[in-house]
Design an enzyme around this catalytic site. Structure first.
Site, short mmCIF file in Angstrom:
data_model
loop_
_atom_site.label_atom_id
_atom_site.label_comp_id
_atom_site.label_asym_id
_atom_site.label_seq_id
_atom_site.Cartn_x
_atom_site.Cartn_y
_atom_site.Cartn_z
N ARG A 15 3.87 49.33 -16.44
CA ARG A 15 3.42 48.21 -16.62
C ARG A 15 2.65 47.95 -15.32
O ARG A 15 1.80 48.50 -15.08
CB ARG A 15 4.59 47.21 -16.79
N GLY A 22 11.63 46.37 -23.35
CA GLY A 22 11.45 47.78 -23.67
C GLY A 22 12.69 48.63 -23.59
O GLY A 22 13.76 48.26 -22.88
O1 F6P Z 1 8.36 48.06 -19.72
C1 F6P Z 1 8.48 49.39 -20.03
C2 F6P Z 1 7.02 49.69 -20.84
O2 F6P Z 1 7.27 51.00 -21.22
C3 F6P Z 1 6.03 49.61 -19.74
O3 F6P Z 1 5.91 50.82 -19.02
C4 F6P Z 1 4.87 49.65 -20.78
O4 F6P Z 1 3.67 49.05 -20.01
C5 F6P Z 1 5.23 48.69 -21.77
O5 F6P Z 1 6.75 48.81 -22.00
C6 F6P Z 1 4.81 49.21 -23.25
O6 F6P Z 1 5.47 48.15 -24.04
P1 F6P Z 1 5.34 48.22 -25.80
O7 F6P Z 1 6.28 49.50 -26.15
O8 F6P Z 1 5.54 46.98 -26.17
O9 F6P Z 1 3.85 48.91 -26.11
#
Ligand code: F6P
Length: 322
Positions: free
Chosen positions: A172, A11
């Protein structure tokens, strides 16, 4: 070491650009060649490498996202995928790699080093702040500030209507964004994955507050909380129909935006030290921040488990939200 490369992985997080800028310019200062890799490990497997100049990182310190782009790669989890990645590094004469990302990205870097002898340094970049061995990760400060500003706005409308809001924030399976944005906005309750949610306790708190004529409530819930913001909202909406309970999920807005001064400065320091570390022959390590000092932590020691949450801060919520 003559030639290094940098990638961003997992991310994105505000401040990653400041780190990329620092890595490129530190390498050039020490007369090293520096390559950027687009789309993280996926791009490395697909040979998305390009040589970078100082001008390529001009005017990016203030920008959110990552100019190198990012991705999550399933292929890199395989031996064959990593062999392709290593081949592309070797055919470009790259001896050292800086990986800006979270613990998953560091695990990948560690295996790449073990299998192919590439020197790797990690720079912790995640809004979740869920990496042990460092008290700071790039993007966390901006994300907490973004969540704080959003919750302040929610409180305005909550106060006008005398409503109860459940606000879900990112993180997360870690509760740091929830804990810090919740304390910063005077939340009545903060629910995090690190502490088992007791709905009965939340209900008691609201009942007590109602007796005291406190009729605005903000409950900040980390997305990884076992109980879940949606389930909690449903229960409270049934129990307190007069409070017009609402759920607000802040979502990906927390990952964007111009980084705070703190993220820009710390990311610059970490990027700078990552290159110094490679020059000194360090490998298999992450740049971390401990007691406000830059340190190097073995991937094996520090980065695999999560940072412990501060229980005292959690306990403080009850006292401060009276
Ligand atoms: O790890 C960063 C994060 O934004 C987390 O807080 C969240 O759970 C996840 O990535 C979301 O991932 P994606 O952008 O793949 O939905």
């Amino acid at each position: 070491m003559q030639r290094i490369a940098v990638l961003t992985s997992g991310g994105d997080a505000p401040g990653m650009n400041a780190a990329v800028r620092a890595i490129v310019r530190t390498a050039l200062y020490y007369k090293m060649d520096v390559f950027g890799i687009r789309y993280g490990y996926k791009g490395l497997i697909e040979n998305e490498l390009f040589q970078m100049s100082s001008r390529d990182v001009a005017n990016i310190i203030q920008r959110g996202g990552t100019v190198l782009k990012t991705a999550r790669s399933k292929e890199f989890l395989t031996k064959e995928g990593r062999a392709k990645a290593a081949e592309h590094l070797k055919e470009n004469g790259i001896e050292g790699l800086v990986v800006i990302g979270g613990d998953g990205s560091f695990k990948g870097a560690e295996i790449l080093e073990q299998e192919h002898g590439i020197k790797v340094i990690g720079v912790p970049g995640t809004i979740d702040r869920d990496i042990a061995g460092t008290e700071y990760t790039i993007g966390f400060d901006t994300a907490v500030n973004t969540a704080m500003e959003a919750i302040d706005k929610i409180r305005d409308t909550a106060a006008a209507h005398e409503r109860l809001f459940v606000v879900e924030v990112m993180g997360r399976d870690a509760g740091y964004i929830a804990l810090n944005s919740g304390i910063a906005t005077g939340a009545e309750e903060i629910l995090v994955p690190e502490r088992i949610t007791n709905v009965e306790r939340v209900v008691q708190l609201i009942n007590y507050d109602q007796k005291r004529k406190k009729n605005v409530h903000i409950i900040v819930v980390a997305e990884g909380d076992g109980f879940g913001a949606e389930a909690l909202t449903e229960i409270l909406a049934k129990k307190y129909p007069e409070m017009e309970v609402r759920l607000s999920v802040l979502g990906h807005m927390q990952r964007g935006g111009s980084p705070t001064y703190y993220d820009r400065v710390q990311a610059s320091k970490m990027g700078y030290h990552a290159v110094l570390g490679l020059r000194e022959g360090k490998t298999g390590m992450m740049v971390g921040l401990q007691k406000n000092e830059i340190v190097f932590v073995d991937f094996g020691d520090g980065c695999k488990k999560h940072l412990e949450i501060n229980q005292e801060m959690l306990d403080m919520v009850k006292v401060l939200s009276q």
